[in-house]
Scaffold this motif. Structure first.
Motif, PDB file in Angstrom:
ATOM      1  N   THR A  94      -3.484   0.395  -8.973  1.00 18.18           N
ATOM      2  CA  THR A  94      -3.781  -0.996  -9.321  1.00 18.18           C
ATOM      3  C   THR A  94      -2.596  -1.656 -10.001  1.00 18.18           C
ATOM      4  O   THR A  94      -2.175  -2.765  -9.631  1.00 18.18           O
ATOM      5  CB  THR A  94      -5.018  -1.049 -10.245  1.00 18.18           C
ATOM      6  N   LEU A  95      -2.018  -0.996 -11.013  1.00 18.45           N
ATOM      7  CA  LEU A  95      -0.880  -1.578 -11.717  1.00 18.45           C
ATOM      8  C   LEU A  95       0.334  -1.719 -10.816  1.00 18.45           C
ATOM      9  O   LEU A  95       1.078  -2.702 -10.919  1.00 18.45           O
ATOM     10  CB  LEU A  95      -0.537  -0.729 -12.949  1.00 18.45           C
ATOM     11  N   MET A  96       0.546  -0.762  -9.910  1.00 19.42           N
ATOM     12  CA  MET A  96       1.690  -0.848  -9.009  1.00 19.42           C
ATOM     13  C   MET A  96       1.520  -2.002  -8.024  1.00 19.42           C
ATOM     14  O   MET A  96       2.497  -2.694  -7.697  1.00 19.42           O
ATOM     15  CB  MET A  96       1.862   0.471  -8.263  1.00 19.42           C
ATOM     16  N   SER A  97       0.305  -2.237  -7.565  1.00 23.18           N
ATOM     17  CA  SER A  97       0.078  -3.378  -6.670  1.00 23.18           C
ATOM     18  C   SER A  97       0.322  -4.693  -7.406  1.00 23.18           C
ATOM     19  O   SER A  97       0.872  -5.636  -6.837  1.00 23.18           O
ATOM     20  CB  SER A  97      -1.336  -3.330  -6.085  1.00 23.18           C
TER      21      SER A  97
ATOM     22  N   ARG B 157       0.825  -1.209   0.000  1.00 31.37           N
ATOM     23  CA  ARG B 157       0.000   0.000   0.000  1.00 31.37           C
ATOM     24  C   ARG B 157       0.856   1.254   0.000  1.00 31.37           C
ATOM     25  O   ARG B 157       0.549   2.228  -0.710  1.00 31.37           O
ATOM     26  CB  ARG B 157      -0.910  -0.008   1.232  1.00 31.37           C
ATOM     27  N   ILE B 158       1.935   1.266   0.766  1.00 30.82           N
ATOM     28  CA  ILE B 158       2.808   2.441   0.823  1.00 30.82           C
ATOM     29  C   ILE B 158       3.375   2.757  -0.553  1.00 30.82           C
ATOM     30  O   ILE B 158       3.306   3.900  -1.031  1.00 30.82           O
ATOM     31  CB  ILE B 158       3.938   2.221   1.837  1.00 30.82           C
ATOM     32  N   LEU B 159       3.932   1.762  -1.219  1.00 30.30           N
ATOM     33  CA  LEU B 159       4.546   2.000  -2.522  1.00 30.30           C
ATOM     34  C   LEU B 159       3.512   2.305  -3.594  1.00 30.30           C
ATOM     35  O   LEU B 159       3.714   3.184  -4.443  1.00 30.30           O
ATOM     36  CB  LEU B 159       5.373   0.777  -2.928  1.00 30.30           C
ATOM     37  N   ALA B 160       2.389   1.582  -3.587  1.00 27.29           N
ATOM     38  CA  ALA B 160       1.358   1.803  -4.610  1.00 27.29           C
ATOM     39  C   ALA B 160       0.751   3.193  -4.478  1.00 27.29           C
ATOM     40  O   ALA B 160       0.573   3.910  -5.482  1.00 27.29           O
ATOM     41  CB  ALA B 160       0.275   0.729  -4.495  1.00 27.29           C
ATOM     42  N   GLU B 161       0.446   3.609  -3.261  1.00 23.51           N
ATOM     43  CA  GLU B 161      -0.148   4.936  -3.073  1.00 23.51           C
ATOM     44  C   GLU B 161       0.861   6.046  -3.311  1.00 23.51           C
ATOM     45  O   GLU B 161       0.505   7.109  -3.833  1.00 23.51           O
ATOM     46  CB  GLU B 161      -0.729   5.042  -1.666  1.00 23.51           C
TER      47      GLU B 161
ATOM     48  N   ASP C 136      12.373   5.915  -6.348  1.00 21.51           N
ATOM     49  CA  ASP C 136      12.919   6.403  -7.615  1.00 21.51           C
ATOM     50  C   ASP C 136      13.169   5.286  -8.637  1.00 21.51           C
ATOM     51  O   ASP C 136      12.857   5.461  -9.819  1.00 21.51           O
ATOM     52  CB  ASP C 136      14.202   7.194  -7.356  1.00 21.51           C
ATOM     53  N   PRO C 137      13.729   4.122  -8.259  1.00 19.55           N
ATOM     54  CA  PRO C 137      13.864   3.054  -9.258  1.00 19.55           C
ATOM     55  C   PRO C 137      12.540   2.605  -9.860  1.00 19.55           C
ATOM     56  O   PRO C 137      12.464   2.306 -11.061  1.00 19.55           O
ATOM     57  CB  PRO C 137      14.530   1.921  -8.468  1.00 19.55           C
ATOM     58  N   TRP C 138      11.491   2.553  -9.042  1.00 19.36           N
ATOM     59  CA  TRP C 138      10.174   2.209  -9.579  1.00 19.36           C
ATOM     60  C   TRP C 138       9.688   3.296 -10.524  1.00 19.36           C
ATOM     61  O   TRP C 138       9.074   3.006 -11.569  1.00 19.36           O
ATOM     62  CB  TRP C 138       9.171   2.012  -8.444  1.00 19.36           C
ATOM     63  N   VAL C 139       9.924   4.548 -10.169  1.00 24.33           N
ATOM     64  CA  VAL C 139       9.502   5.663 -11.023  1.00 24.33           C
ATOM     65  C   VAL C 139      10.174   5.572 -12.390  1.00 24.33           C
ATOM     66  O   VAL C 139       9.529   5.732 -13.436  1.00 24.33           O
ATOM     67  CB  VAL C 139       9.833   7.009 -10.336  1.00 24.33           C
ATOM     68  N   ILE C 140      11.480   5.321 -12.403  1.00 22.11           N
ATOM     69  CA  ILE C 140      12.202   5.204 -13.680  1.00 22.11           C
ATOM     70  C   ILE C 140      11.682   4.024 -14.492  1.00 22.11           C
ATOM     71  O   ILE C 140      11.522   4.109 -15.722  1.00 22.11           O
ATOM     72  CB  ILE C 140      13.712   5.062 -13.416  1.00 22.11           C
TER      73      ILE C 140
ATOM     74  N   LEU D 235       3.428   6.049  -5.477  1.00 21.02           N
ATOM     75  CA  LEU D 235       3.606   6.264  -6.907  1.00 21.02           C
ATOM     76  C   LEU D 235       2.338   6.825  -7.553  1.00 21.02           C
ATOM     77  O   LEU D 235       2.418   7.683  -8.434  1.00 21.02           O
ATOM     78  CB  LEU D 235       4.005   4.952  -7.587  1.00 21.02           C
ATOM     79  N   ALA D 236       1.178   6.350  -7.111  1.00 21.45           N
ATOM     80  CA  ALA D 236      -0.071   6.827  -7.708  1.00 21.45           C
ATOM     81  C   ALA D 236      -0.336   8.291  -7.392  1.00 21.45           C
ATOM     82  O   ALA D 236      -1.027   8.981  -8.158  1.00 21.45           O
ATOM     83  CB  ALA D 236      -1.234   5.971  -7.215  1.00 21.45           C
ATOM     84  N   SER D 237       0.206   8.790  -6.299  1.00 26.44           N
ATOM     85  CA  SER D 237      -0.049  10.179  -5.902  1.00 26.44           C
ATOM     86  C   SER D 237       0.906  11.176  -6.552  1.00 26.44           C
ATOM     87  O   SER D 237       0.692  12.387  -6.450  1.00 26.44           O
ATOM     88  CB  SER D 237       0.040  10.314  -4.379  1.00 26.44           C
ATOM     89  N   LEU D 238       1.949  10.699  -7.234  1.00 24.94           N
ATOM     90  CA  LEU D 238       2.900  11.612  -7.865  1.00 24.94           C
ATOM     91  C   LEU D 238       2.285  12.253  -9.104  1.00 24.94           C
ATOM     92  O   LEU D 238       1.632  11.566  -9.897  1.00 24.94           O
ATOM     93  CB  LEU D 238       4.172  10.866  -8.264  1.00 24.94           C
ATOM     94  N   PRO D 239       2.503  13.544  -9.318  1.00 27.92           N
ATOM     95  CA  PRO D 239       2.040  14.170 -10.561  1.00 27.92           C
ATOM     96  C   PRO D 239       2.735  13.536 -11.767  1.00 27.92           C
ATOM     97  O   PRO D 239       3.942  13.292 -11.744  1.00 27.92           O
ATOM     98  CB  PRO D 239       2.453  15.642 -10.397  1.00 27.92           C
ATOM     99  N   LEU D 240       1.975  13.255 -12.806  1.00 31.98           N
ATOM    100  CA  LEU D 240       2.496  12.613 -14.016  1.00 31.98           C
ATOM    101  C   LEU D 240       2.185  13.507 -15.208  1.00 31.98           C
ATOM    102  O   LEU D 240       1.016  13.798 -15.489  1.00 31.98           O
ATOM    103  CB  LEU D 240       1.866  11.231 -14.193  1.00 31.98           C
TER     104      LEU D 240
END
Length: 416
Positions: A103-106, A54-58, A318-322, A60-65
């Motif tokens: 969803t995709l990050m989970s 939940r921490i990682l999924a939320e 950051d690695p997940w973001v890249i 990444l999902a909350s970052l402006p894209l």
């Protein structure tokens, strides 16, 4: 409803030939050395795994894209591109951008792969994106070396796909974000790779639950001085009165000279709580989550929590973001657009630190001429100072000068 670009492909090629399906790693799940079954669903029932995912999924999902265009002097955000609304607001008519990315990050954190079907118009531009469940996707390569995906839904999870039928999707029809893997094509599930650690976490949770279900007491023996005709009746009547956490600490009444002899090791002596704490840290280590973010504050303080949070952004997020950025650019941008546009998450807000540190940094930036007041106001999400009022001026501290110019003013005064 037919899927754009897919119906023609299926008619021309019902079944790929000479293929190697490489994405179905469900065999890696299963029994563990602790005796507990581990799969994507039982793992998520543990608080540590659920919290980390939940921490990682939320996050990444909350970052402006956003979508940007390259310029000679930097970059500019492009609001008019068709992908901007899809990625920033609504990937499809049923989901917000936050829910879609969460969803995709989970999926990525549990199965090691994230898939989404790409719906395109006649010009090849992306119209919408729909998530695909990773455990129903198989990745293969045909005789010509082209990568393809076979998806077999078993429920009404996608309005563009009918249930109980396999669909062959070509590479340009699938957004695939792979996790860590061995072949560069698909990722491996973190849960499957660390199933023994997850299984032990499940075992310790179940042990704690059964401990309280038995009245927060270990097992014991009822000793009778004589011979019992029906020992099962005595045992059942004892359990009926004293078993269960609601019956804990009741006063037992023993008749006919019976004695209760406790057996087993109390949880304190077996270091049950320490084992549970270690397993929480073990799962946090699996996902590289700072312990304080999953509720373990034992080694955290006001002086190091901020630093741990910054390290979380730099070394975990950051690695997940890249990984996401490069997958989005590769799959969603048209070939002619890849040299002009790029897709980027904005993590600057997570790296700014506390208010006092930011203000001190901004002060240094203004005094050394590489930040203007409007630059700072933009970073702080404030409206710019109106034009003509000095908001865009770059200034330097007048007390500083070049080393070779030191004393020039004094020499000039003497000559006069």
């Amino acid at each position: 409803m037919e899927i754009p670009f897919i119906s023609k492909f299926i008619k021309a090629m019902d079944k790929p030939v000479e293929n190697t399906l490489t994405s179905n790693y469900t065999y890696l799940f299963g029994p563990t050395t602790s005796g507990k079954l581990v799969n994507e669903f039982t793992a998520m029932q543990t608080s540590a795994v659920y919290s980390c995912v939940r921490i990682l999924a939320e996050a990444l999902a909350s970052l402006p894209l956003h979508i940007y265009r390259y310029k000679e002097a930097g970059k500019e955000r492009v609001y008019t591109h068709t992908l901007y609304h899809i990625l920033h607001d609504e990937p499809n008519s049923e989901m917000s951008s936050f829910v879609f990315r969460e969803t995709l990050m989970s999926h990525l954190l549990i199965w090691g792969n994230a898939y989404a079907q790409i719906i395109r118009d006649g010009a090849g531009r992306v119209v919408s994106l729909y998530p695909l469940l990773p455990n129903k996707v198989e990745v293969g390569r045909n005789s010509s070396g082209e990568i393809y995906y076979v998806y077999t839904p078993n429920a009404e999870e996608n309005p563009h796909l009918k249930s109980y039928a396999s669909y062959n999707l070509r590479r340009h029809e699938v957004l695939h974000i792979p996790g860590l893997g061995f072949d560069g094509l698909v990722g491996y599930s973190p849960i499957a790779m660390a199933k023994n650690a997850v299984g032990m976490t499940i075992a310790t949770e179940e042990y704690g639950a059964s401990f309280f279900a038995n009245g927060a007491n270990p097992g014991g023996v009822l000793e009778h001085p004589g011979v019992l005709k029906d020992p099962k009746k005595v045992r059942d009547s004892w359990n009926e009165v004293y078993r269960g956490s609601t019956n804990a600490h009741k006063i037992a009444v023993l008749e006919e000279g019976m004695k209760y002899q406790q057996i087993g090791i109390p949880p304190e002596e077996a270091q049950f709580l320490e084992t549970r704490k270690f397993q929480i840290n073990e799962i946090a280590r699996l996902y590289r989550i700072p312990p304080h973010m999953v509720g373990d504050l034992e080694k955290s303080s006001f002086s190091n929590i901020e630093q741990q949070s910054l390290e979380f952004v730099k070394y975990t997020l950051d690695p997940w973001v890249i990984r996401w950025e490069q997958a989005l650019q590769r799959s969603l941008l048209l070939p002619r657009e890849k040299r002009e546009y790029f897709i980027k998450f904005n993590v600057d807000g997570l790296l700014r630190g506390d208010y006092q540190s930011r203000m001190n940094g901004y002060s240094v930036g203004i005094q050394n001429g590489f930040l203007s007041p409007n630059d700072i106001r933009h970073l702080e999400d404030m409206n710019p100072i109106p034009e003509g009022e000095g908001g865009d001026f770059y200034i330097v501290n007048g007390n500083m000068t070049k080393l070779k110019d030191a004393g020039v003013f004094a020499n000039k005064v003497r000559s006069e």
